[in-house]
Scaffold this active site. Structure first.
Site, PDB file in Angstrom:
ATOM      1  N   SER A 206      21.780  61.054 -27.633  1.00 48.07           N
ATOM      2  CA  SER A 206      22.362  62.207 -27.939  1.00 48.07           C
ATOM      3  C   SER A 206      20.507  63.073 -28.545  1.00 48.07           C
ATOM      4  O   SER A 206      20.026  62.853 -27.642  1.00 48.07           O
ATOM      5  CB  SER A 206      23.476  62.454 -29.486  1.00 48.07           C
ATOM      6  OG  SER A 206      23.703  63.790 -29.468  1.00 48.07           O
ATOM      7  N   GLY A 318      28.753  52.414 -24.946  1.00 45.36           N
ATOM      8  CA  GLY A 318      28.128  51.282 -24.339  1.00 45.36           C
ATOM      9  C   GLY A 318      29.891  50.654 -23.833  1.00 45.36           C
ATOM     10  O   GLY A 318      29.926  49.589 -22.889  1.00 45.36           O
ATOM     11  N   ASP A 387      40.567  55.964  -2.048  1.00 47.83           N
ATOM     12  CA  ASP A 387      40.484  55.545  -3.762  1.00 47.83           C
ATOM     13  C   ASP A 387      39.963  53.781  -3.626  1.00 47.83           C
ATOM     14  O   ASP A 387      40.216  53.342  -2.786  1.00 47.83           O
ATOM     15  CB  ASP A 387      40.806  56.662  -5.286  1.00 47.83           C
ATOM     16  CG  ASP A 387      41.494  58.057  -4.321  1.00 47.83           C
ATOM     17  OD1 ASP A 387      40.380  58.326  -4.454  1.00 47.83           O
ATOM     18  OD2 ASP A 387      42.311  58.040  -5.026  1.00 47.83           O
TER      19      ASP A 387
END
Length: 449
Positions: A206, A318, A387
């Site tokens: 951030s 995380g 996918d």
């Protein structure tokens, strides 16, 4: 190039660097968002939102909610971190460095100039078995504070300099004004121990990620150029430096990561802002309660819409980004791959919602899509293209919509079920052991005397 490949280090070295940067970044928060993460996991953002908020308050009060030790970041001799016990050697960091600035009981360093005094940073070391210093890690904390000052510190740490300088000015000046003296001291200390800038890892999340970009931009002209060859990994930074000196890692649906056009604020910053940059990961999606909900998405996607911030939490980075690192499909992924992650999926939503690529509030996704499940019982739905689906632990239900999907079942994958499977002449692969990231890592710890 792999998703997290950095400079010319190669895939395995980049994985190790990424894992260390993540550990350092999470450590800077001292487990700050644990209360919200636990409450959100149990109750989600729907009708249980009030219980999530209650969980935040409860987690911040209970002695049992003290931040645990982070594996790979603490030395073997250092006891687990608790809120009440001062870790052995932690306070020695400032004296070991020969630094005379402000430092608290945890060993956290604070900003040096007026208007920046609540900025916070950590300096950690990595040692060999003989106690020789191998690397130095610098971690910048985001707009937040320790849990005991949860409200007051965030209000002071980032907004004041942001108002004064604006995004471009803030990015250029942040590190010089907040930690110019500390970074000079660290450079001198590293040189005295035979280290160069290549032996320094800088990380942050951030506003801390913004500081990483700021330091990288200044690295050639400041601190005698010591940090020009350092390694810079930033998470969820609202600014992204040009070039390849910084690897900027973020979620496509993180409004902070997508707030600015590099370092420029414009009208699109208040809404959908999905421009690709050379140094960024652009198509990684945190499939959480907000992203999945049609009702929540009636409100505009914007940094001003607080419900979108669930993708911005340190714990979401995380857990989620580590899933990418450890995926058996990692070798097939590139920086521009569409990757859908659902480790931040709450328990109530997981029970009845299909994880899939919704392509919300973003440029159209192209190419292959990778969907990586959580440790819970997930519902995963492939799209019409080819996918790559990895359910993870738990008893997953996977829906095949195209017949061109690749499924990976590895390690302890539980009792998975595929519905609508359309064989195309070859079988999904099932390794006998979980794919691993086999790299040698040494623990990070406090700078020693």
């Amino acid at each position: 190039m792999g998703v997290f490949d950095y400079k010319n280090l190669g895939t395995e070295a980049s994985k190790t660097l990424f894992a260390d940067a993540t550990a350092i970044t999470l450590y800077t928060y001292h487990n700050l968002d644990n209360g919200f993460a636990v409450g959100y996991q149990q109750h989600g953002l729907g009708l249980g939102c009030r219980h999530t908020g209650r969980g935040v308050a409860r987690q911040h009060r209970l002695p049992g909610s003290d931040p645990p030790a982070f594996p790979g970041i603490l030395t073997r001799k250092r006891p687990p971190w608790t809120r009440c016990t001062q870790p052995v050697g932690r306070q020695s960091s400032a004296s070991a460095l020969g630094y005379g600035g402000k430092v608290d009981a945890r060993g956290t360093f604070f900003g040096e100039k007026a208007g920046y005094t609540t900025a916070q940073a950590e300096v950690l070391g990595k040692y060999d078995d003989a106690g020789k210093l191998l690397e130095i890690g610098i971690g910048f904390r985001g707009t937040s504070g320790p849990r005991e000052s949860l409200i007051t510190t965030p209000c002071r740490s980032g907004q004041r300099p942001a108002r004064r300088a604006g995004p471009q000015g803030l990015c250029e000046k942040l590190c010089r004004r907040t930690f110019g003296g500390l970074l000079k001291t660290v450079a001198d200390y590293a040189g005295a121990h035979g280290l160069s800038g290549k032996d320094v890892l800088v990380s942050g999340h951030s506003l801390g990620g913004l500081a990483v970009n700021s330091m990288a931009d200044l690295s050639t002209s400041k601190w005698a150029g010591f940090y020009k060859d350092a390694n810079y990994l930033a998470y969820a930074s609202p600014t992204q430096s040009a070039g390849d000196k910084v690897l900027n890692i973020g979620y496509e649906n993180d409004p902070v990561f997508r707030a600015l056009d590099g370092s420029t604020f414009n009208l699109s910053s208040l809404g959908v802002h999905d421009k690709a940059h050379e140094s960024t990961t652009d198509n990684i999606v945190s499939f959480n309660d907000h992203y999945a909900s049609t009702l929540w998405n009636v409100l505009p996607f914007s940094i001003a819409n607080l419900s979108t911030w669930v993708s911005h939490l340190p714990s979401a980075y995380g857990d989620g980004m580590t899933r990418v690192l450890e995926s058996g499909f990692y070798e097939q992924m590139t920086r521009d791959s569409t990757i859908i992650l659902c480790p931040t999926w709450s328990d109530p939503a997981r029970a009845n919602t299909w994880v899939q690529d919704l392509n919300r509030n973003a440029e159209p996704h192209t190419g292959n899509t990778f969907i990586i499940g959580s440790d819970g019982n997930d519902l995963i739905q492939g799209g019409k293209g080819a996918d790559f689906i990895e359910g993870g632990k738990g008893n997953d239900t996977i829906r095949d919509n195209s017949g061109h999907n690749t499924f990976l079942f590895s390690g302890h994958f539980g009792q998975d079920r595929i519905i609508g499977y359309q064989p195309t002449g070859w079988c999904s692969r099932a390794p006998t052991a979980a794919p691993t990231c086999a790299t040698t890592r040494r623990p990070w710890g406090p700078i020693r005397c």
